[in-house]
Design a protein around this motif. Structure first.
Motif, PDB file in Angstrom:
ATOM      1  N   GLU A 145      -5.937  18.916  12.175  1.00  0.00           N
ATOM      2  CA  GLU A 145      -7.330  19.270  11.885  1.00  0.00           C
ATOM      3  C   GLU A 145      -7.890  18.435  10.741  1.00  0.00           C
ATOM      4  OE1 GLU A 145      -7.120  23.495  11.243  1.00  0.00           O
ATOM      5  OE2 GLU A 145      -6.775  23.895  13.383  1.00  0.00           O
ATOM      6  N   ARG A 146      -7.044  18.062   9.802  1.00  0.00           N
ATOM      7  CA  ARG A 146      -7.473  17.236   8.665  1.00  0.00           C
ATOM      8  C   ARG A 146      -7.398  15.739   8.963  1.00  0.00           C
ATOM      9  NH1 ARG A 146      -4.719  18.466   3.195  1.00  0.00           N
ATOM     10  NH2 ARG A 146      -6.418  17.103   2.540  1.00  0.00           N
ATOM     11  N   GLY A 147      -6.873  15.381  10.137  1.00  0.00           N
ATOM     12  CA  GLY A 147      -6.755  13.972  10.499  1.00  0.00           C
ATOM     13  C   GLY A 147      -5.649  13.242   9.765  1.00  0.00           C
ATOM     14  N   ILE A 148      -4.623  13.973   9.349  1.00  0.00           N
ATOM     15  CA  ILE A 148      -3.505  13.393   8.608  1.00  0.00           C
ATOM     16  C   ILE A 148      -2.326  13.178   9.568  1.00  0.00           C
ATOM     17  CG2 ILE A 148      -1.827  13.764   6.755  1.00  0.00           C
ATOM     18  CD1 ILE A 148      -4.045  15.519   5.410  1.00  0.00           C
ATOM     19  N   PRO A 149      -1.866  11.939   9.721  1.00  0.00           N
ATOM     20  CA  PRO A 149      -0.726  11.687  10.606  1.00  0.00           C
ATOM     21  C   PRO A 149       0.565  12.282  10.046  1.00  0.00           C
ATOM     22  CG  PRO A 149      -1.384   9.668   9.494  1.00  0.00           C
ATOM     23  CD  PRO A 149      -2.363  10.727   9.090  1.00  0.00           C
ATOM     24  N   PHE A 150       1.480  12.565  10.950  1.00  0.00           N
ATOM     25  CA  PHE A 150       2.767  13.153  10.564  1.00  0.00           C
ATOM     26  C   PHE A 150       3.824  12.749  11.570  1.00  0.00           C
ATOM     27  CE2 PHE A 150       0.364  16.111  13.136  1.00  0.00           C
ATOM     28  CZ  PHE A 150       1.266  16.472  14.120  1.00  0.00           C
ATOM     29  N   VAL A 151       5.062  12.975  11.183  1.00  0.00           N
ATOM     30  CA  VAL A 151       6.204  12.767  12.052  1.00  0.00           C
ATOM     31  C   VAL A 151       7.084  14.005  11.936  1.00  0.00           C
ATOM     32  CG1 VAL A 151       7.553  11.560  10.298  1.00  0.00           C
ATOM     33  CG2 VAL A 151       8.062  11.179  12.698  1.00  0.00           C
ATOM     34  N   THR A 201       0.842  -1.184   0.000  1.00  0.00           N
ATOM     35  CA  THR A 201       0.000   0.000   0.000  1.00  0.00           C
ATOM     36  C   THR A 201       0.882   1.240   0.000  1.00  0.00           C
ATOM     37  OG1 THR A 201      -1.645  -1.203   1.294  1.00  0.00           O
ATOM     38  CG2 THR A 201      -1.857   1.180   1.201  1.00  0.00           C
ATOM     39  N   ALA A 202       0.903   1.955  -1.112  1.00  0.00           N
ATOM     40  CA  ALA A 202       1.713   3.165  -1.205  1.00  0.00           C
ATOM     41  C   ALA A 202       1.015   4.293  -0.457  1.00  0.00           C
ATOM     42  CB  ALA A 202       1.933   3.554  -2.655  1.00  0.00           C
ATOM     43  N   ILE A 203       1.751   4.951   0.397  1.00  0.00           N
ATOM     44  CA  ILE A 203       1.248   6.086   1.163  1.00  0.00           C
ATOM     45  C   ILE A 203       1.646   7.357   0.411  1.00  0.00           C
ATOM     46  CG2 ILE A 203       1.349   7.280   3.380  1.00  0.00           C
ATOM     47  CD1 ILE A 203       0.162   4.444   3.520  1.00  0.00           C
ATOM     48  N   ARG A 204       0.701   8.296   0.281  1.00  0.00           N
ATOM     49  CA  ARG A 204       0.978   9.588  -0.374  1.00  0.00           C
ATOM     50  C   ARG A 204       1.546  10.535   0.686  1.00  0.00           C
ATOM     51  NH1 ARG A 204      -4.979  10.527  -2.310  1.00  0.00           N
ATOM     52  NH2 ARG A 204      -5.133   9.948  -0.117  1.00  0.00           N
ATOM     53  N   ILE A 205       2.747  11.041   0.437  1.00  0.00           N
ATOM     54  CA  ILE A 205       3.490  11.755   1.479  1.00  0.00           C
ATOM     55  C   ILE A 205       3.873  13.168   1.047  1.00  0.00           C
ATOM     56  CG2 ILE A 205       5.608  11.723   2.871  1.00  0.00           C
ATOM     57  CD1 ILE A 205       5.437   8.674   2.800  1.00  0.00           C
ATOM     58  N   CYS A 238      -3.388  19.587  -0.354  1.00  0.00           N
ATOM     59  CA  CYS A 238      -2.843  18.397  -0.998  1.00  0.00           C
ATOM     60  C   CYS A 238      -3.533  17.132  -0.468  1.00  0.00           C
ATOM     61  CB  CYS A 238      -1.342  18.336  -0.720  1.00  0.00           C
ATOM     62  SG  CYS A 238      -0.411  17.338  -1.865  1.00  0.00           S
ATOM     63  N   GLU A 239      -3.814  16.205  -1.356  1.00  0.00           N
ATOM     64  CA  GLU A 239      -4.414  14.923  -0.976  1.00  0.00           C
ATOM     65  C   GLU A 239      -3.300  13.979  -0.550  1.00  0.00           C
ATOM     66  OE1 GLU A 239      -7.640  14.140  -0.627  1.00  0.00           O
ATOM     67  OE2 GLU A 239      -8.044  16.247  -1.081  1.00  0.00           O
ATOM     68  N   ILE A 240      -2.954  14.039   0.733  1.00  0.00           N
ATOM     69  CA  ILE A 240      -1.860  13.241   1.276  1.00  0.00           C
ATOM     70  C   ILE A 240      -2.377  12.339   2.385  1.00  0.00           C
ATOM     71  CG2 ILE A 240      -0.039  14.864   0.666  1.00  0.00           C
ATOM     72  CD1 ILE A 240      -0.163  15.870   3.590  1.00  0.00           C
ATOM     73  N   ASP A 241      -1.577  11.327   2.693  1.00  0.00           N
ATOM     74  CA  ASP A 241      -1.892  10.395   3.768  1.00  0.00           C
ATOM     75  C   ASP A 241      -0.992  10.599   4.984  1.00  0.00           C
ATOM     76  OD1 ASP A 241      -3.780   8.869   2.128  1.00  0.00           O
ATOM     77  OD2 ASP A 241      -1.995   8.154   1.067  1.00  0.00           O
TER      78      ASP A 241
END
Length: 123
Positions: free
Chosen positions: A75-81, A5-9, A50-53
């Motif tokens: 706020e968009r519910g997008i995980p990050f590091v 599963t490719a994640i959009r980053i 941007c449509e990112i994961d």
């Protein structure tokens, strides 16, 4: 090593060579780097539109901290590091529980952070 599963980053990093290396690492893992930003205004725009994961955020972008970008992603519910030379010691209140990779980090550390953000899918 490709994943199932490719994640959009999104990459937010102001050092060109670091961003390029990170993009190579992510691509080798089988992910898709959709965009990269080196300035805070550009990063905020991409974080909003941007449509990112997932995102990798350098804490310090030419003297400006990226916590406003992290807030948009939350706020968009997008995980990050976060990526920083200070590790978790470089994080401000409200972000201490977030994952922080201490630069320079290894590919395995990055892969682990992504896997923790997406425990329900096979990476």
């Amino acid at each position: 090593m490709a994943n199932q599963t490719a994640i959009r980053i999104l990459i937010v990093e102001d050092e060109y060579l670091v961003a390029l290396h990170l993009e190579d690492l992510l691509t080798e893992m089988g992910h898709r780097v959709l965009s990269s930003a080196s300035r805070i205004n550009e990063a905020l725009h991409l974080a909003r539109t941007c449509e990112i994961d997932f995102a990798v955020l350098d804490v310090n972008l030419s003297g400006t901290q990226s916590f406003t970008v992290a807030q948009v992603l939350r706020e968009r519910g997008i995980p990050f590091v976060f990526a920083t030379g200070y590790g978790s010691d470089g994080l401000i209140d409200g972000y201490h529980h977030e994952t922080a990779l201490r630069k320079p980090y290894e590919a395995g550390e990055l892969a682990g952070a992504i896997a923790r953000a997406f425990p329900s899918i096979t990476l």
